[in-house]
Each structure stands twice: as structure tokens, then as C-alpha cells.
Motif scaffolding. Structure first.
Motif, PDB file in Angstrom:
ATOM      1  N   LYS A  18       0.903  -1.066   0.092  1.00  0.00           N
ATOM      2  CA  LYS A  18      -0.115   0.088   0.049  1.00  0.00           C
ATOM      3  C   LYS A  18       0.901   1.312   0.055  1.00  0.00           C
ATOM      4  N   ARG A  19       2.004   1.233   0.598  1.00  0.00           N
ATOM      5  CA  ARG A  19       2.760   2.472   0.709  1.00  0.00           C
ATOM      6  C   ARG A  19       3.396   2.631  -0.706  1.00  0.00           C
ATOM      7  N   GLU A  20       3.742   1.502  -1.296  1.00  0.00           N
ATOM      8  CA  GLU A  20       4.449   1.573  -2.533  1.00  0.00           C
ATOM      9  C   GLU A  20       3.495   2.287  -3.486  1.00  0.00           C
ATOM     10  N   ARG A  21       2.286   1.660  -3.456  1.00  0.00           N
ATOM     11  CA  ARG A  21       1.266   2.489  -4.117  1.00  0.00           C
ATOM     12  C   ARG A  21       0.762   3.854  -4.087  1.00  0.00           C
ATOM     13  N   LEU A  43      -3.414   3.124   4.106  1.00  0.00           N
ATOM     14  CA  LEU A  43      -2.136   2.908   4.648  1.00  0.00           C
ATOM     15  C   LEU A  43      -2.263   3.133   6.153  1.00  0.00           C
ATOM     16  N   ASP A  44      -2.644   4.421   6.552  1.00  0.00           N
ATOM     17  CA  ASP A  44      -2.983   4.788   7.842  1.00  0.00           C
ATOM     18  C   ASP A  44      -3.683   3.645   8.647  1.00  0.00           C
ATOM     19  N   GLU A  45      -4.884   3.256   7.992  1.00  0.00           N
ATOM     20  CA  GLU A  45      -5.635   2.286   8.607  1.00  0.00           C
ATOM     21  C   GLU A  45      -4.998   0.888   8.840  1.00  0.00           C
ATOM     22  N   LEU A  46      -4.312   0.524   7.689  1.00  0.00           N
ATOM     23  CA  LEU A  46      -3.437  -0.726   7.849  1.00  0.00           C
ATOM     24  C   LEU A  46      -2.378  -0.709   8.906  1.00  0.00           C
TER      25      LEU A  46
END
Length: 80
Positions: A18-21, A43-46
Motif C-alpha cells: 500500500k505504501r508503494e502504491r 495505509l493509515d488504517e493498515l
């Protein structure tokens, strides 16, 4: 490897993807695009889920701590 460690590793991998996306979106569409903001929120939620899972489980292994620390240290460098 315990089931908790596998779950944590899977969560870390999901966070990395997700960070890469989000980073790719920021570079191609801009940091304030709707897509980039959506990825950032996801990303914050993950990350929040990961932190809750870590608190609920026993002490995380050094390997997991190290991987998460590396991940969070890379993000500020991208903004420069």
C-alpha cells in the motif's frame, strides 16, 4: 514460526504494498490527488490495525520490529 508471526508478517507485506502504491501515485498524480489521499488513508488504517495487533499479541520479535522500523523510516525520505 508462530501463527502470530505469520499474521504480522502478512500485515507488514500489505503495508509495504500500500505504501508503494501511495508513493507511486504521489509521484505520478501529485501528493494531493484523490487517489494518493485514498491510498494514504488506507495505509493509515493498515498501520493502525498492525499496531493494535501488536499490542494485543505478546512482545513482537526483533525481526518484525526491525521491518516495521525500516518501513516507517523510509517514508520521510520520500517527501524530501
Amino acid at each position: 514460526m508462530s501463527e502470530h508471526q505469520i499474521d504480522h508478517i502478512e500485515m507488514i507485506e500489505e503495508i509495504k504494498v500500500k505504501r508503494e502504491r501511495m508513493i507511486n501515485s504521489a509521484y505520478s498524480l501529485g501528493f494531493t490527488s484523490e487517489v494518493t489521499i485514498k491510498y494514504s488513508q488506507e495505509l493509515d488504517e493498515l498501520i493502525n490495525e498492525y499496531q493494535k495487533a501488536m499490542e494485543a499479541s505478546s512482545r513482537p520479535t526483533d525481526e518484525i520490529k526491525f521491518a516495521f522500523k525500516q518501513m516507517t523510516m523510509i517514508w520521510p525520505k520520500v517527501l524530501v
